[in-house]
Each structure stands twice: as C-alpha cells, then as structure tokens.
Design a protein around this motif. Structure first.
Motif, mmCIF file in Angstrom:
data_model
loop_
_atom_site.group_PDB
_atom_site.id
_atom_site.type_symbol
_atom_site.label_atom_id
_atom_site.label_comp_id
_atom_site.label_asym_id
_atom_site.label_seq_id
_atom_site.Cartn_x
_atom_site.Cartn_y
_atom_site.Cartn_z
ATOM 1 N N GLU A 1 42.185 43.888 21.242
ATOM 2 C CA GLU A 1 42.245 42.420 21.217
ATOM 3 C C GLU A 1 41.963 41.776 22.572
ATOM 4 N N LEU A 2 42.145 42.565 23.629
ATOM 5 C CA LEU A 2 41.968 42.004 24.973
ATOM 6 C C LEU A 2 40.543 41.533 25.216
ATOM 7 N N LEU A 3 39.599 42.035 24.401
ATOM 8 C CA LEU A 3 38.197 41.669 24.584
ATOM 9 C C LEU A 3 37.878 40.292 24.002
ATOM 10 N N ARG A 4 38.823 39.709 23.278
ATOM 11 C CA ARG A 4 38.551 38.415 22.639
ATOM 12 C C ARG A 4 38.291 37.318 23.668
ATOM 13 N N PRO A 5 37.433 36.365 23.296
ATOM 14 C CA PRO A 5 37.068 35.287 24.238
ATOM 15 C C PRO A 5 38.264 34.450 24.686
ATOM 16 N N GLU A 6 39.324 34.390 23.841
ATOM 17 C CA GLU A 6 40.458 33.543 24.228
ATOM 18 C C GLU A 6 41.205 34.092 25.457
ATOM 19 N N TYR A 7 40.952 35.349 25.820
ATOM 20 C CA TYR A 7 41.651 35.923 26.973
ATOM 21 C C TYR A 7 40.768 35.916 28.221
ATOM 22 N N ARG A 8 39.855 34.972 28.290
ATOM 23 C CA ARG A 8 38.980 34.862 29.448
ATOM 24 C C ARG A 8 39.800 34.603 30.715
ATOM 25 N N THR B 1 45.284 28.925 45.612
ATOM 26 C CA THR B 1 44.485 27.721 45.845
ATOM 27 C C THR B 1 43.144 27.757 45.122
ATOM 28 N N LEU B 2 42.484 28.923 45.195
ATOM 29 C CA LEU B 2 41.109 29.003 44.710
ATOM 30 C C LEU B 2 40.902 30.046 43.619
ATOM 31 N N GLY B 3 41.983 30.667 43.148
ATOM 32 C CA GLY B 3 41.863 31.628 42.054
ATOM 33 C C GLY B 3 41.438 30.929 40.771
ATOM 34 N N THR B 4 41.365 31.664 39.667
ATOM 35 C CA THR B 4 40.858 31.035 38.444
ATOM 36 C C THR B 4 41.762 29.911 37.965
ATOM 37 N N THR B 5 43.072 30.007 38.280
ATOM 38 C CA THR B 5 43.963 28.907 37.909
ATOM 39 C C THR B 5 44.455 28.168 39.147
ATOM 40 N N GLY B 6 43.748 28.365 40.266
ATOM 41 C CA GLY B 6 44.178 27.778 41.531
ATOM 42 C C GLY B 6 44.135 26.260 41.522
ATOM 43 N N THR B 7 44.911 25.685 42.430
ATOM 44 C CA THR B 7 45.034 24.229 42.474
ATOM 45 C C THR B 7 43.676 23.557 42.688
ATOM 46 N N LEU B 8 42.963 24.013 43.712
ATOM 47 C CA LEU B 8 41.670 23.394 44.013
ATOM 48 C C LEU B 8 40.652 23.670 42.914
ATOM 49 N N THR B 9 40.701 24.888 42.355
ATOM 50 C CA THR B 9 39.753 25.239 41.302
ATOM 51 C C THR B 9 39.859 24.257 40.148
ATOM 52 N N ARG B 10 41.094 23.920 39.785
ATOM 53 C CA ARG B 10 41.289 23.000 38.657
ATOM 54 C C ARG B 10 40.940 21.573 39.057
ATOM 55 N N LEU B 11 41.341 21.213 40.271
ATOM 56 C CA LEU B 11 41.097 19.854 40.746
ATOM 57 C C LEU B 11 39.607 19.546 40.813
ATOM 58 N N LEU B 12 38.837 20.504 41.286
ATOM 59 C CA LEU B 12 37.405 20.267 41.486
ATOM 60 C C LEU B 12 36.551 20.915 40.397
ATOM 61 N N SER B 13 37.198 21.480 39.372
ATOM 62 C CA SER B 13 36.494 22.189 38.295
ATOM 63 C C SER B 13 35.494 23.200 38.854
ATOM 64 N N PHE C 1 31.817 29.468 40.455
ATOM 65 C CA PHE C 1 32.506 30.033 41.623
ATOM 66 C C PHE C 1 33.614 30.987 41.203
ATOM 67 N N SER C 2 33.668 32.137 41.858
ATOM 68 C CA SER C 2 34.789 33.053 41.637
ATOM 69 C C SER C 2 35.267 33.565 42.982
ATOM 70 N N LEU C 3 36.571 33.504 43.169
ATOM 71 C CA LEU C 3 37.155 33.974 44.429
ATOM 72 C C LEU C 3 37.042 35.490 44.549
ATOM 73 N N TYR C 4 36.921 36.154 43.413
ATOM 74 C CA TYR C 4 37.045 37.623 43.432
ATOM 75 C C TYR C 4 35.705 38.319 43.589
ATOM 76 N N ASP D 1 35.361 26.310 38.533
ATOM 77 C CA ASP D 1 34.946 27.413 37.656
ATOM 78 C C ASP D 1 33.660 27.060 36.899
ATOM 79 N N ARG D 2 33.431 25.748 36.694
ATOM 80 C CA ARG D 2 32.216 25.357 35.985
ATOM 81 C C ARG D 2 30.965 25.593 36.839
ATOM 82 N N THR D 3 31.177 25.622 38.170
ATOM 83 C CA THR D 3 30.030 25.867 39.045
ATOM 84 C C THR D 3 29.723 27.362 39.161
#
Lengths: 297, 382
Positions: B185-192, A138-150, A156-159, A152-154
């Motif tokens: 290569e893992l350090l590249r920005p594209e793998y953020r 839900t809230l991970g870097t590719t989580g549903t809410l993270t993407r919906l509410l963007s 916020f990190s779950l970890y 990551d731009r704020t």
C-alpha cells in the motif's frame, strides 16, 4: 605602523640561520606534538588501510584490497560526489562570502561590522544534525517556507545535492566572511587613492590591483571551504541519508554502523583517499599563500 | 649552556619518532591480553560459582558494570539499567548510549586488559559472530537457558537472543487519511512524500531489515533481496520516499508521517508523540513480516566478570524479560514465561499481532544481502 616593511623577509644580514641552529631544540616539543597527534594517527591510518585481518584466526597480512575496493563501485561514486559537492560549495561560498565582507568593509560603519563579524562567527559554527533539522523544518517537504512559497510546485526538493549545497552554504558563507575580512582590510586605502589619482576607474582598480592582490587569500579561503565541505558529515547523514553518495557518510557507515561488520580497514582506506585529496588541494594552496603574504604581511 | 650538540640530539629525536611509529604499528596488530583468571571469569553458569547467592555476592563486591551503546529509549533499556542498579547496588557505567554495534564491539576488542573494557555486549547477530571469531566471548548459560528456543541460542552459550521485534509501519493518523497496513500500500499516490526509514540500510539495522521485509513482500527471499531494492526504487520514483532519517522529532514535524522501524521503537515513541498531538498508529505489515533479535554475550576480557554474569542473569530473569515486554519488544523467554504464567499478560497483549513463526536468514544469507543492499541502495534511491 605605516612604515612597517611590506615584505616578509627581514632586513639583509640578520643572522637568522646561525642562531636558529643553536636554538633548534626549542622546536622539539612542537615536533613531538606533531609526531604524537598527527604522525601516530596517520601511521595507524596507512598501516590499517594496507592490512587485512582474518576474522577467524586474527592474523593480519598486507594487502591492497582495501584501497582497491575503496576506489571502485559505490565508494568511487561517494568520493566523486564529495569532491563535486565541496567544489560547488567552496566556489559559491567564496563568491558570496567575499561580496558580503567587501560590503561590510566598504560601509565603514563599525556597528555593522561588529554585528556581521559576531553573527558570522556564530553561524560558521552552526552545522551538523541541528542544522539539518533546521533545514528540514524550514525547507523540507512540509517545511514552513516550502508551504508558504509553494516551493514543491517548482520541483524543489531539499533532499538532493542542490538542497545539500544550500544547507552547507548556510555555515560556509559566514565562514568565508570571517576568513576574508582581514585580507580585505589589508587592501590599503592609499592604493585606491593612488590608482584614482592616476586616473584609474573603480573597475580598473579591482581588475588590476584589488583582485590580483586578493586572489591568493581568496583561493586560500576557497581551499579552507573545500576542506570544510569535504569533511562535513552529520548534516548530510541526517538530511539526505545515502541518497546523495558522500565519502564521509560511507566511512561512518563502515566504521560505526549497525549493519556492516569488519569494514574498519576499508574505512581507513577511504580516509586515506580523503587525506590524499586534501594534500593535493593543499599543495595548490601553499605557494599561493606565500604570494599573498608578500602583499598583505 | 649554549654548547651546540646537534648530532646526538637529532639522533634522539629520530629514535623518538621511530619509537612512536613502531608503537603505532604494534598497536594495530598485537594485543597484550590480560590473563583472565579467577573463579567468576571462567564460570559457565551460576552453579559453577556455587549458585546465584554466590554470584550476587561476587558481583556486589565488584560493584560496577561496564556496558556500551545502550540507548535508554531503546526497548526500555533505561528502566532495565535503573532496576538492575537498584536491585543489586551495582553501578552501571553505560558508555556512549547513542553508539552503534560496531563501536561497542571495538570497545570490547581494543580495550582488552583495561579496567574500562566492556563487560557485557548487546549486539546484532553478525557482530556477535565477529566477536566470537575474535575470541572475545566467554560462554555462559543463564538459569533460564533451557527455556530459550534452540534456534535462538548458540549451543556452547557464547551468545544468545535476548529481545527482538518485527519491522513495523508507524503512521501519523492525523497526517494520513488511512494508515497503510501492508508494504504494498505504501506505493499508493496518497502517500506521496510520506514514507521514511530510520536511517539508511548501510548503517541502520532497522532500515536494513525494512529492506528485507520489502523483499519478502515482493516475491524475494532471504537469498534474493533485489525485489526489496526494486520496491524502494519504485517508492522513490513515485515520490513517496523521504530520505530523511526519521526520528520522533521529524515525525512530530510532519516530515516523516510514515516510518518503517522496529515495532518496539515505533511503539516506544507513541507516548512521547501522543503528548505532542500525534496519533501514532503501529502495524506489523502482513505482507512482509521480518523479525530480528539482539543478542547478549559476555566479554572474555571483562574487568567485572561476576557483574557481567549477574547482568545476563538479570536480563533473562522473568523480571528482566518483563521489562523488555513492557518496552514492546519480544523477549526470548516469552513462550516459556507464558506457559509458566510469569509473563506480564497486560504487556504481552499490547504487542502488535503477527501470524506464523519468525524465520531468520542464515549468516551467509545475511552477508550476501548486506553486499547487495550496500551496492544497490545508492542506485535505487539516488
């Protein structure tokens, strides 16, 4: 029902002590259980924490090394991290849990109350790896809410510790709701009516009667929550690995990992530290609980 | 009936508690090792028992084998166990399949003399050494013994390498434009927010080994793993490191699209992941090649000594070794079998390509690395 005594002590002159002495063997099963299920593991824990075994010869000897090691370096950080996380979680969950419970008690709708109690009972037990995965999804870097509410731009990190607090609150707030509901029920309507008829405002009632009477149960609940967060392990292990240092994760690594060898006694020493902290926290709770019983018994 | 007799009763209670406490203390330091006798329990090879036929017969009579922490989806263990059960009609009791080396060792150590003790152990080298120190291992040389490279076995046969693999980079080609082929290569920005480990290095041997590989890739050595820690610190600072424990579930979710793990595990996940629409590519990084083998050993206190020995014979038979090979791991007898022509060629061809011969840290180097990584990991990624 309404005229039952509000104090815990029975009527004067009841010969509780004398008959108690005559029937004390009745508690033998209890003490046997205590000795077997608490005394035995605790004894093994203390014994192991102060013992070192030579891997080559198998000889054991008494030592303070495990305890010393468990109190410095990364293990001290882990203990500190756990205490900090548990304090934050306990405080927030106590606050929000009580507010929700009071809202339910105040609403006087039996259906709402039943629904909240049932949901809380279920959610309070939803923890561990499934919870961690639900949060990652839900809230991970590719989580549903993270993407919906963007999110990551704020930034916020779950970890992080904050993410972990969020995940813990998910089951700790419901736990507090379940815990504190009976205490809130114990606040008699008559008290409020009495206060009102004496001209007290709502705020005055809570400040001078409600909160002081509830305080012991609230603190009791907070202690329970502290213990729950303090002992949690699986959620953190799966979600943040070791990037947030926690003593339970470190104990599990030392005790049941695939890397560190022969660290069992160090793990026992760390567990001993946890027991000491739990005892300290409980030492605060017991006198408070006694005070609470006087009002809400 | 109501005669109060407090004193003796209280004394009895006190004695009872004292006995319990004493039992606790005794449990911690002294064992009561069962006398392990009998022909099978002392046999150091099948020949000691009068050949394979006699071993099979003795094992079938025991009818049962206790093993511990053998995950069915780990290096094809599921097929290994099933095939063994079917071939010999011996029931394999695989306790706690998700367990760890430490728990398996504990289950062998603490259950000496019990029927439920572990018969055969599959452990990392450090744990095997620990087991040897505790005199838990019964030396046994399997029929295929001479074919196993000298560096991969103990001279006395107390334990020996069985299967292993390399640290690899698994990568979801749908989520990542170009899959990395080196650790650098893992350090590249594209793998953020993309790179994860299978656990943390204080607990997971694959994560620990990934740090070793990263150290080797960055100018470190078996004696100096700090460059590995530095590498992950940089990975974390650049926002590429995801601290979630990667698993097929997190990969499918897209949370850990790049996962450093053993090649046999990464490759083993591929079938499941492909079915879920993930294009899972696996590479052994050319800049940090690090391989590690798991070992087999027999518990000296095995309740089923003949079955334990037959299990090892099976693991090191061409049939067993090919089961490893089909599970993408490298069996210890691979070179010999390729010479003999008994290796499953199709399966061998599917292994990721690596160059050079694997080198392994000495026990001392490994211990020093564990201390350094355990102390430094939290600081690096915390």
């Amino acid at each position: 029902m309404s005229d039952r005594p509000t104090t815990a002590a029975g009527p004067p002159g009841r010969p509780t002590r004398r008959t108690g002495r005559l029937h004390w063997p009745a508690v033998v099963p209890f003490f046997a259980f205590l000795a077997l299920c608490f005394g035995l593991p605790a004894g093994a824990l203390v014994y192991g924490a102060f013992t070192a075994t030579d891997p080559a010869t198998g000889d054991s000897h008494a030592t303070l090394d495990n305890v010393r090691q468990s109190l410095k370096g990364i293990y001290a950080t882990g203990l500190g991290g756990s205490v900090q996380l548990s304090l934050i979680c306990a405080l927030l969950a106590t606050l929000f849990g009580t507010l929700i419970a009071q809202a339910v008690v105040g609403s006087r709708r039996p259906a709402l109350r039943r629904a909240v109690v049932a949901a809380s009972g279920v959610l309070a037990n939803f923890s561990g790896a499934p919870l961690a995965f639900a949060f990652v999804a839900t809230l991970g870097t590719t989580g549903t809410l993270t993407r919906l509410l963007s999110l990551d731009r704020t930034g916020f990190s779950l970890y992080t510790t904050a993410g972990l607090v969020l995940a813990y609150l998910y089951f700790m707030i419901p736990l507090m709701v379940v815990t504190v509901l009976p205490a809130l029920d114990g606040l008699r309507t008559q008290w409020r009516e009495a206060a009102a008829s004496c001209g007290a405002t709502r705020g005055q009632f809570w400040r001078h009667i409600g909160i002081p009477v509830l305080l012991p149960s609230l603190l009791g609940g907070a202690v329970l929550l502290f213990g729950t967060a303090f002992a949690s392990h699986a959620t953190a292990a799966v979600m943040v690995g070791s990037s947030v240092p926690l003593i339970t994760v470190q104990i599990s690594n030392a005790l049941a990992g695939n890397v560190l060898v022969g660290q069992e006694n160090l793990a026992l020493a760390m567990s001993l530290n946890m027991v000491v902290i739990a005892l300290l926290v409980m030492a605060v709770q017991i006198p408070l609980q006694r005070r609470s019983a006087r009002w809400l018994g | 009936m109501k005669r109060p007799r407090p004193a003796p009763a209280r004394r009895a209670l006190a004695v009872g508690i004292a006995v319990l406490v004493a039992a606790t203390a005794a449990g911690g330091c002294g064992y009561a090792p069962a006398a392990v006798t009998g022909k099978a329990a002392t046999a150091r090879s099948a020949a000691d028992l009068g050949g394979m036929g006699a071993l099979v017969k003795a094992a079938k009579k025991e009818g049962r084998l206790n093993v511990y922490a053998l995950a069915p989806d780990w290096a094809n263990y599921g097929e290994m166990i099933k095939t063994f059960e079917r071939k010999y009609g011996i029931e394999v009791n695989n306790e706690n399949p998700g367990g760890s080396s430490q728990l398996a060792l504990g289950a062998a150590d603490k259950r000496r003399g019990q029927d439920r003790a572990v018969d055969a152990l599959d452990l990392g080298t450090a744990f095997m050494r620990n087991a040897q120190g505790k005199r838990l291992l019964a030396p046994y040389k399997v029929t295929g013994w001479p074919g196993i490279p000298r560096a991969q076995k103990q001279a006395d046969g107390s334990y020996l390498n069985n299967y292993g693999g390399y640290i690899s980079i698994g990568c979801d080609a749908h989520a990542v434009k170009k899959c990395p082929r080196t650790l650098a290569e893992l350090l590249r920005p594209e793998y953020r927010n993309k790179v994860a480990l299978n656990g943390n290095p204080a607990e997971s041997s694959s994560a620990f080994s990934a740090l070793f590989a990263a150290a080797l890739a960055n100018g470190g050595s078996f004696d100096d793993v700090r460059p590995g820690l530095e590498f992950f610190k940089k990975l974390k600072q650049r926002g590429n490191f995801v601290p979630v424990e990667s698993s097929p579930a997190t990969i499918r979710k897209g949370e850990t699209p790049i996962s450093l793990d053993w090649d046999y595990l990464n490759l083993g996940y591929r079938k499941e992941l492909t079915a879920k629409g993930v294009d899972w590519k696996v590479t052994v990084p050319s800049d940090g090649q690090y391989s590690q083998y798991y070992n087999q050993g027999i518990n000296a206190y095995a309740p089923h000594p003949a079955a334990a020995r037959l299990w090892l014979e099976f693991l090191y038979s061409p049939q067993g070794q090919n089961i490893w090979l089909r599970g993408y791991s490298r069996p210890a007898l691979l070179d010999r079998m390729e010479k003999d022509g008994t290796a499953d060629k199709k399966a061998a061809a599917r292994l990721p390509e690596v160059h050079g011969t694997p080198r392994f840290p000495t026990p001392e180097q490994e211990d020093a690395a564990k201390v350094a990584i355990n102390e430094g990991w939290g600081k690096a990624v915390g």
